[in-house]
Design an enzyme around this catalytic site. Structure first.
Site, mmCIF file in Angstrom:
data_model
loop_
_atom_site.group_PDB
_atom_site.id
_atom_site.type_symbol
_atom_site.label_atom_id
_atom_site.label_comp_id
_atom_site.label_asym_id
_atom_site.label_seq_id
_atom_site.Cartn_x
_atom_site.Cartn_y
_atom_site.Cartn_z
ATOM 1 N N GLY A 85 -8.507 -49.429 -51.051
ATOM 2 C CA GLY A 85 -7.827 -48.715 -49.966
ATOM 3 C C GLY A 85 -6.532 -48.131 -50.489
ATOM 4 O O GLY A 85 -5.565 -48.857 -50.731
ATOM 5 N N LYS A 110 -0.379 -56.598 -31.028
ATOM 6 C CA LYS A 110 -1.031 -55.509 -31.750
ATOM 7 C C LYS A 110 -1.692 -54.592 -30.740
ATOM 8 O O LYS A 110 -2.097 -55.033 -29.668
ATOM 9 C CB LYS A 110 -2.111 -56.079 -32.678
ATOM 10 C CG LYS A 110 -2.498 -55.174 -33.810
ATOM 11 C CD LYS A 110 -1.584 -55.355 -35.002
ATOM 12 C CE LYS A 110 -1.995 -54.490 -36.173
ATOM 13 N NZ LYS A 110 -1.169 -54.747 -37.352
ATOM 14 N N GLY A 121 -4.168 -46.244 -49.204
ATOM 15 C CA GLY A 121 -3.331 -45.709 -48.129
ATOM 16 C C GLY A 121 -1.879 -46.079 -48.371
ATOM 17 O O GLY A 121 -1.440 -46.199 -49.521
ATOM 18 N N ASN A 122 -1.141 -46.278 -47.283
ATOM 19 C CA ASN A 122 0.289 -46.582 -47.411
ATOM 20 C C ASN A 122 0.527 -47.849 -48.215
ATOM 21 O O ASN A 122 1.353 -47.871 -49.134
ATOM 22 C CB ASN A 122 0.910 -46.743 -46.012
ATOM 23 C CG ASN A 122 0.962 -45.419 -45.291
ATOM 24 O OD1 ASN A 122 1.381 -44.404 -45.849
ATOM 25 N ND2 ASN A 122 0.530 -45.403 -44.044
ATOM 26 N N VAL A 123 -0.199 -48.896 -47.880
ATOM 27 C CA VAL A 123 0.026 -50.181 -48.552
ATOM 28 C C VAL A 123 -0.513 -50.146 -49.982
ATOM 29 O O VAL A 123 0.182 -50.502 -50.938
ATOM 30 C CB VAL A 123 -0.633 -51.330 -47.747
ATOM 31 C CG1 VAL A 123 -0.580 -52.638 -48.516
ATOM 32 C CG2 VAL A 123 0.045 -51.482 -46.398
ATOM 33 N N GLY A 124 -1.761 -49.721 -50.121
ATOM 34 C CA GLY A 124 -2.400 -49.739 -51.442
ATOM 35 C C GLY A 124 -1.673 -48.876 -52.456
ATOM 36 O O GLY A 124 -1.442 -49.301 -53.597
HETATM 37 N N1 LIG Z 1 1.617 -50.308 -43.322
HETATM 38 C C1 LIG Z 1 2.141 -51.501 -43.497
HETATM 39 O O1 LIG Z 1 3.318 -51.668 -43.823
HETATM 40 C C2 LIG Z 1 1.300 -52.733 -43.379
HETATM 41 C C3 LIG Z 1 1.939 -53.976 -43.370
HETATM 42 C C4 LIG Z 1 1.163 -55.129 -43.374
HETATM 43 C C5 LIG Z 1 -0.219 -55.035 -43.354
HETATM 44 N N2 LIG Z 1 -0.807 -53.806 -43.308
HETATM 45 C C6 LIG Z 1 -2.256 -53.759 -43.315
HETATM 46 O O2 LIG Z 1 -2.689 -53.101 -44.502
HETATM 47 C C7 LIG Z 1 -3.907 -52.402 -44.258
HETATM 48 C C8 LIG Z 1 -3.745 -50.937 -44.632
HETATM 49 O O3 LIG Z 1 -2.696 -50.382 -43.863
HETATM 50 P P1 LIG Z 1 -2.086 -48.961 -44.236
HETATM 51 O O4 LIG Z 1 -0.866 -48.829 -43.421
HETATM 52 O O5 LIG Z 1 -2.023 -48.813 -45.704
HETATM 53 O O6 LIG Z 1 -3.214 -48.019 -43.644
HETATM 54 P P2 LIG Z 1 -3.615 -46.566 -44.173
HETATM 55 O O7 LIG Z 1 -4.438 -45.973 -43.080
HETATM 56 O O8 LIG Z 1 -2.433 -45.844 -44.684
HETATM 57 O O9 LIG Z 1 -4.521 -46.895 -45.448
HETATM 58 C C9 LIG Z 1 -5.781 -47.476 -45.392
HETATM 59 C C10 LIG Z 1 -6.624 -46.802 -46.447
HETATM 60 O O10 LIG Z 1 -7.838 -47.513 -46.583
HETATM 61 C C11 LIG Z 1 -8.889 -46.569 -46.671
HETATM 62 N N3 LIG Z 1 -10.120 -47.243 -46.281
HETATM 63 C C12 LIG Z 1 -10.591 -47.505 -45.051
HETATM 64 N N4 LIG Z 1 -11.753 -48.181 -45.133
HETATM 65 C C13 LIG Z 1 -11.994 -48.360 -46.454
HETATM 66 C C14 LIG Z 1 -13.020 -49.007 -47.182
HETATM 67 N N5 LIG Z 1 -14.032 -49.606 -46.577
HETATM 68 N N6 LIG Z 1 -12.950 -49.003 -48.530
HETATM 69 C C15 LIG Z 1 -11.928 -48.411 -49.177
HETATM 70 N N7 LIG Z 1 -10.928 -47.792 -48.529
HETATM 71 C C16 LIG Z 1 -10.962 -47.764 -47.189
HETATM 72 C C17 LIG Z 1 -8.474 -45.427 -45.768
HETATM 73 O O11 LIG Z 1 -9.146 -44.234 -46.081
HETATM 74 C C18 LIG Z 1 -6.982 -45.360 -46.075
HETATM 75 O O12 LIG Z 1 -6.692 -44.519 -47.172
HETATM 76 C C19 LIG Z 1 -4.232 -52.670 -42.787
HETATM 77 O O13 LIG Z 1 -5.039 -53.806 -42.721
HETATM 78 C C20 LIG Z 1 -2.883 -52.979 -42.182
HETATM 79 O O14 LIG Z 1 -2.979 -53.753 -41.011
HETATM 80 C C21 LIG Z 1 -0.082 -52.659 -43.313
#
Ligand SMILES: NC(=O)c1ccc[n+]([C@@H]2O[C@H](COP(=O)([O-])OP(=O)(O)OC[C@H]3O[C@@H](n4cnc5c(N)ncnc54)[C@H](O)[C@@H]3O)[C@@H](O)[C@H]2O)c1
Length: 381
Positions: A173, A75, A175-178
């Protein structure tokens, strides 16, 4: 870096990168490469620490091993705000600093995306999660991790003998995952009753307006305001009455001191390390089933590995479905038989596989010199 934990698996290398010309700090942790190159995301946040990067690298080692992929774990973390206009310069400089660390394959994570992967690929010749027009499988655009989470949720519901259709979901959250998880879960009939992002929580027990939230996110507007319902403070999401709580933001948001607020029947870890082990134990003690990150959010990793091999999107989705279904089922049954947490069982299996690879020709690779030919400072711990 004194809080990084070292054990029989790793981390093999901990690198501190510094570019004085911008300036910025970054960290790269190669946890273990016995099963294959260390694939892992590049996290770009102002708060990222070496300890967080090391824990995330270990999560990748275990996730790859549990999904039985020919990969290790690593990472990177860049201490920077990805909304800053200098992000491209920083990411390109970071990429040059890691260009000769050939057994690390960068992937998207918080603060990075397909565009950042394109910059890294241009500078280093490697990265996954690339845009489709560069031959990549844009895992965030496709919603690979969210798709896997929905398969996982369906499997857990079957195990608990409760229908996913009608189940009330809260997503922390957006973002992409949520956002992708919310989309795939509602396609399967679940009801999104709460979503949060940095600015607050939107809550409506009858269901939020997901389409409006997705459209707002796509156009850079506030998805929380667009979702409708009542506006609550950011961390109120943890206390919302729901069946499935899906943390999908950052690390350690569920701790011993706030876990008692959680009223969900299950927690699906969309984020990496969103809960401390103590919190997971306390939740289990209250009958809340926690499906750990190394199982639940493996969809993105499975797609990234498929992209690395040159497989297409359909094969990637097929593999996510197969692996999420069988691994979730296996961990739920086995952890019950062992009287352990799903995380403990998953990590035991993963650790065994990694140790086996280390002993059976899966030799730990030669430790590279950490100083690069550029002007960066590097240090090993
Ligand atoms: N992208 C992937 O495919 C993937 C795969 C496995 C795990 N993950 C994990 O999932 C998590 C999110 O990744 P992502 O790619 O969606 O990132 P992202 O940056 O697209 O989304 C994260 C979201 O969380 C929000 N956020 C941050 N702090 C917050 C809080 N305290 N309360 C509420 N919202 C908050 C941000 O504003 C953002 O919209 C990370 O832990 C990442 O390691 C991602």
């Amino acid at each position: 870096m004194d809080r990084i934990r070292y054990d029989s698996i790793g981390p093999a290398r901990v690198m501190h990168l510094y570019d004085p010309s911008i300036p910025f700090h970054a960290w790269l942790v190669i946890d273990n490469t016995a099963r294959g190159p260390a694939l892992g995301g590049v996290r770009i946040t102002p708060e990222v620490t070496p300890e967080e990067v090391a824990r995330l690298a270990r999560t990748m080692t275990f996730k790859s091993a549990i999904a039985d992929l020919p990969l290790g774990g690593g990472k990177a973390g860049i201490v920077f705000d990805s909304r800053d206009p200098d992000t491209e310069t920083v990411v390109r400089r970071f990429a040059r600093l890691i260009a000769d660390i050939g057994d690390y394959i960068p992937a998207p994570d918080m603060g990075s995306d397909e565009t950042s992967m394109t910059w890294i690929r241009q500078e280093t010749g490697r990265a996954v999660g690339l845009p489709a027009d560069l031959g990549g499988l844009p895992l965030d655009q496709l919603g690979a991790t969210g798709f896997g989470l929905a398969v996982c949720a369906e499997t857990v519901c079957r195990h608990l003998d409760m229908p996913l259709a009608g189940a009330r979901v809260a997503v922390q959250g957006f973002g992409n995952v949520g956002s992708a998880a919310a989309r795939f879960l509602t396609q399967k009939g679940a009801v999104l009753v709460a979503l949060s992002d940095r600015q607050g929580t939107a809550w409506n027990p009858q269901g939020l307006d997901l389409d409006a939230a997705l459209a707002a996110r796509a156009s850079g507007d506030d998805p929380v305001a667009a979702a409708g319902g009542s506006l609550l403070e950011r961390d109120a999401i943890f206390g919302v009455d729901c069946d499935i709580l899906l943390p999908a933001a950052t690390a350690d948001v569920i701790r011993e001191d706030n876990q008692q607020q959680i009223r969900a029947r299950m927690v699906l870890e969309g984020a990496n390390i969103p809960a401390t082990l103590q919190a997971e134990k306390a939740l289990a003690g209250r009958g809340v089933l926690v499906v750990p990150d190394v199982i639940a959010n493996a969809g993105g990793l499975i797609m990234a590995e498929a992209e690395h091999r040159g497989a297409d999107k359909d094969e990637a989705f097929r593999r996510i479905e197969e692996k999420l279904l069988s691994n979730t089922e296996r961990i739920l049954v086995q952890s019950q038989q062992e009287g352990r947490l799903p995380r403990q069982t998953a990590e035991r299996i993963a650790r065994q596989r990694v140790l086996q690879a280390m002993g059976n020709g899966g030799r730990p690779r030669a430790v590279q010199r950490l100083s690069t030919s550029s002007s960066s400072g590097s240090s090993r711990n």
